[in-house]
Motif scaffolding. Structure first.
Motif, PDB file in Angstrom:
ATOM      1  N   TYR A   2       0.583  -1.529   0.234  1.00 20.70           N
ATOM      2  CA  TYR A   2      -0.008   0.189   0.030  1.00 20.70           C
ATOM      3  C   TYR A   2       0.895   0.840  -0.050  1.00 20.70           C
ATOM      4  CZ  TYR A   2      -4.691  -2.909   0.020  1.00 20.70           C
ATOM      5  OH  TYR A   2      -5.111  -3.364   0.366  1.00 20.70           O
ATOM      6  N   CYS A  20      -2.109  -0.887  11.774  1.00 24.40           N
ATOM      7  CA  CYS A  20      -1.320  -1.344  10.945  1.00 24.40           C
ATOM      8  C   CYS A  20       0.131  -2.708  12.490  1.00 24.40           C
ATOM      9  CB  CYS A  20       0.010  -0.830  10.450  1.00 24.40           C
ATOM     10  SG  CYS A  20       1.068  -1.444   9.313  1.00 24.40           S
ATOM     11  N   CYS A  24       4.661  -0.776   9.613  1.00 28.28           N
ATOM     12  CA  CYS A  24       5.343  -0.626   8.436  1.00 28.28           C
ATOM     13  C   CYS A  24       5.627   1.026   8.229  1.00 28.28           C
ATOM     14  CB  CYS A  24       4.913  -1.486   7.630  1.00 28.28           C
ATOM     15  SG  CYS A  24       3.370  -1.128   6.911  1.00 28.28           S
ATOM     16  N   CYS A  39       4.967  -3.610   4.768  1.00 30.94           N
ATOM     17  CA  CYS A  39       3.744  -4.165   4.523  1.00 30.94           C
ATOM     18  C   CYS A  39       3.099  -5.241   3.768  1.00 30.94           C
ATOM     19  CB  CYS A  39       2.691  -3.153   2.968  1.00 30.94           C
ATOM     20  SG  CYS A  39       1.553  -3.221   2.851  1.00 30.94           S
ATOM     21  N   ILE A  40       2.068  -5.827   4.672  1.00 29.15           N
ATOM     22  CA  ILE A  40       1.143  -7.173   3.868  1.00 29.15           C
ATOM     23  C   ILE A  40       0.580  -6.925   3.396  1.00 29.15           C
ATOM     24  CG2 ILE A  40       2.158  -8.202   5.907  1.00 29.15           C
ATOM     25  CD1 ILE A  40      -0.229  -8.166   7.482  1.00 29.15           C
ATOM     26  N   CYS A  42      -2.719  -5.723   3.849  1.00 30.10           N
ATOM     27  CA  CYS A  42      -3.538  -6.211   4.852  1.00 30.10           C
ATOM     28  C   CYS A  42      -4.897  -4.920   4.448  1.00 30.10           C
ATOM     29  CB  CYS A  42      -3.726  -6.533   6.661  1.00 30.10           C
ATOM     30  SG  CYS A  42      -3.679  -4.575   7.139  1.00 30.10           S
ATOM     31  N   SER A  43      -5.017  -4.281   4.219  1.00 32.90           N
ATOM     32  CA  SER A  43      -5.471  -2.881   4.176  1.00 32.90           C
ATOM     33  C   SER A  43      -6.313  -2.326   4.613  1.00 32.90           C
ATOM     34  CB  SER A  43      -6.454  -3.974   2.749  1.00 32.90           C
ATOM     35  OG  SER A  43      -7.931  -4.772   3.320  1.00 32.90           O
ATOM     36  N   CYS A  45      -5.610   0.022   6.767  1.00 32.31           N
ATOM     37  CA  CYS A  45      -5.421   0.768   6.705  1.00 32.31           C
ATOM     38  C   CYS A  45      -5.613   2.182   6.383  1.00 32.31           C
ATOM     39  CB  CYS A  45      -3.582   1.221   6.917  1.00 32.31           C
ATOM     40  SG  CYS A  45      -2.804   1.502   5.169  1.00 32.31           S
TER      41      CYS A  45
HETATM   42 FE1  SF4 Z   1       0.491  -2.014   7.278  1.00 31.93          FE
HETATM   43 FE2  SF4 Z   1      -1.436  -3.087   6.248  1.00 31.93          FE
HETATM   44 FE3  SF4 Z   1      -1.461  -0.800   5.606  1.00 31.93          FE
HETATM   45 FE4  SF4 Z   1      -0.081  -2.779   4.454  1.00 31.93          FE
HETATM   46  S1  SF4 Z   1      -1.687  -2.333   4.065  1.00 31.93           S
HETATM   47  S2  SF4 Z   1       0.747  -0.135   5.835  1.00 31.93           S
HETATM   48  S3  SF4 Z   1       0.423  -3.738   6.029  1.00 31.93           S
HETATM   49  S4  SF4 Z   1      -2.324  -1.770   8.062  1.00 31.93           S
END
Ligand code: SF4
Ligand code: F3S
Length: 106
Positions: A2, A20, A24, A39-40, A42-43, A45
């Protein structure tokens, strides 16, 4: 990964960092960057940002393409941020402003 885009510049609400799972987010003077190596995807954020600044890399608005490289580069130089802090003092004035890249402080 992301990507944090232009809307974050001069606002920096920091709501995003609290959710998060892999910590990250990295903090600069007036912008946050996501470390793409951590970043994994996860979406979580995305929904937290009041100005909608965060996008998945493969669904980035065309005019924000430069932010892929910028997040990667800036994340390497900036410290981690995991707790929410106050947004920048003039955040409300800057929230709807376009073309803020020129104001990015490193
Ligand atoms: Fe963090 Fe998930 Fe956002 Fe990536 S998508 S920055 S892992 S909260
Ligand atoms: Fe920036 Fe939005 Fe996070 S303004 S600091 S990406 S909550």
């Amino acid at each position: 990964a992301y990507v944090v885009t232009e809307a974050c510049i001069k606002c920096k609400y920091t709501d995003c960092v609290e959710v998060c799972p892999v910590d990250c987010f990295r903090e600069g003077p007036n912008f946050l960057a996501i470390d793409p190596d951590e970043c994994i995807d996860c979406s979580l954020c995305v929904a937290e940002c009041p100005v909608g600044a965060i996008y998945p890399e493969d669904d980035l608005p065309k005019d924000q393409a430069a932010f892929i490289k910028l997040n990667a580069e800036l994340a390497k130089n900036w410290p981690s941020i995991v707790n929410r802090v106050d947004p920048l003092p003039d955040h409300a004035d800057w929230a709807a402003v376009k073309d803020k890249l020129q104001y990015l402080e490193r």
